[in-house]
Design a protein around this motif. Structure first.
Motif, short mmCIF file in Angstrom:
data_model
loop_
_atom_site.label_atom_id
_atom_site.label_comp_id
_atom_site.label_asym_id
_atom_site.label_seq_id
_atom_site.Cartn_x
_atom_site.Cartn_y
_atom_site.Cartn_z
N GLU A 80 -8.87 13.51 -19.37
CA GLU A 80 -9.27 14.86 -19.64
C GLU A 80 -8.27 15.71 -18.88
O GLU A 80 -8.12 16.93 -19.58
CB GLU A 80 -10.67 15.00 -18.78
N ILE A 81 -7.73 15.16 -17.89
CA ILE A 81 -6.57 16.21 -17.30
C ILE A 81 -5.48 16.34 -18.21
O ILE A 81 -4.89 17.33 -18.07
CB ILE A 81 -6.25 15.49 -15.83
N GLN A 82 -5.13 15.35 -18.67
CA GLN A 82 -4.12 15.27 -19.78
C GLN A 82 -4.34 16.55 -20.84
O GLN A 82 -3.55 16.91 -21.50
CB GLN A 82 -3.61 14.06 -20.24
N ARG A 83 -5.53 16.29 -21.45
CA ARG A 83 -6.00 16.98 -22.45
C ARG A 83 -6.03 18.65 -22.19
O ARG A 83 -5.82 19.36 -23.10
CB ARG A 83 -7.48 16.77 -22.90
N HIS A 84 -6.27 18.89 -20.80
CA HIS A 84 -6.51 20.26 -20.43
C HIS A 84 -5.31 20.56 -19.54
O HIS A 84 -5.33 21.54 -18.60
CB HIS A 84 -7.79 20.65 -19.79
N ARG A 85 -4.23 20.10 -19.61
CA ARG A 85 -2.86 19.87 -18.83
C ARG A 85 -2.58 21.41 -18.56
O ARG A 85 -2.18 21.80 -17.54
CB ARG A 85 -1.92 19.13 -19.14
N GLU A 86 -2.54 21.98 -19.75
CA GLU A 86 -2.12 23.53 -19.49
C GLU A 86 -2.67 24.54 -18.40
O GLU A 86 -2.35 25.37 -17.96
CB GLU A 86 -2.15 24.27 -21.06
N GLY A 87 -4.09 24.17 -18.25
CA GLY A 87 -4.69 24.99 -17.16
C GLY A 87 -4.89 24.52 -15.98
O GLY A 87 -5.37 25.26 -15.24
N LEU A 88 -4.42 23.38 -15.70
CA LEU A 88 -4.46 22.77 -14.43
C LEU A 88 -3.08 22.73 -13.70
O LEU A 88 -2.30 22.59 -14.43
CB LEU A 88 -5.01 21.07 -14.69
#
Length: 249
Positions: free
Chosen positions: A115-123
């Motif tokens: 999930e972190i990788q999937r939303h990496r752009e915003g984290l």
């Protein structure tokens, strides 16, 4: 070096005094089920020339049984709880906010590596030390930070006053004010994670861990399922229906 505790759940005179005694320059105040305007007002009340309090929101995404927490800084508008993870991350990006990953892969409330990788752009950072963690959880959190390439941070995650100042993140920059603290996390400014040690610290960790059981059972069950009027519910009138399409309740 600038010392910040990037995640505390309570704030008052005694919390602010304790933070100063422990040598902290800043706190991020992010209580559960509290709307952003109220958080901002309380943060202003307890900020002074010796301690900066940054308002934050640890957003509960997903359902109660399958929830994922995202710590959000730099929000310009309120974001409710109990919306989809995808919806929450889209809103965070729209507002150009800063997303931090608290207690990764811990229990049933945390973002997974995928999930972190999937939303990496915003984290922008992964928590690598949390007093509620056991040793293996902190070890895994550090591995997740390496695997995802995100900078680390550590916080007291204090739900109890005595835990404030047990963990902190030192940022290698002369920060001034809330905006500069948020920007340091956004830009990945060099930082190091520190925590106290010894028997007293071990006791604080055990006390916080014990509190976790209470926090995730009757206390929140009462608020989520029995009251039915949470101020951060996505259907609350304050959100004007903007999140109805991504609400999970």
């Amino acid at each position: 070096m600038f010392r910040v505790d990037p995640h505390v759940k309570l704030l008052g005179e005694r919390v602010a005094e304790r933070a100063k005694r422990r040598g902290l320059d800043a706190l991020v105040y992010a209580p559960h089920f509290t709307r952003l305007p109220e958080i901002r007002a309380r943060a202003r009340r307890f900020s002074d020339e010796d301690l900066v309090v940054v308002p934050g929101r640890e957003v509960f995404t997903g359902t109660w049984r399958n929830r994922r927490h995202v710590l959000m800084l730099g929000l310009s508008e309120p974001v409710p709880d109990f919306i989809t993870l995808r919806g929450a991350m889209a809103e965070l990006r729209r507002q150009d906010g800063v997303g931090l990953v608290p207690h990764p892969e811990f229990a049933t409330v945390s973002l997974s590596t995928d999930e972190i990788q999937r939303h990496r752009e915003g984290l922008h950072a992964v928590e690598t030390y949390n007093p509620k963690h056991r040793r293996q959880h902190n070890d895994r959190a550090r591995a997740i930070a390496r695997e995802t390439g995100l900078p680390a941070f550590g916080s007291s995650y204090a739900h109890l006053r005595g835990t404030v100042g047990e963990v902190w993140t030192e940022v290698d920059a002369p920060l001034r004010g809330r905006e500069s603290i948020v920007q340091a996390f956004r830009e990945g400014t060099d930082r190091r994670v520190f925590h106290r040690d010894g028997p007293a610290h071990a006791l604080r960790r055990h006390v916080e861990f014990a509190h976790l059981g209470y926090e995730n059972t009757w206390q929140k069950l009462d608020r989520v399922f029995l009251s039915g009027a949470e101020p951060t519910h996505p259907h609350n009138v304050a959100y004007e229906g903007r999140f109805d399409d991504v609400a999970v309740y």
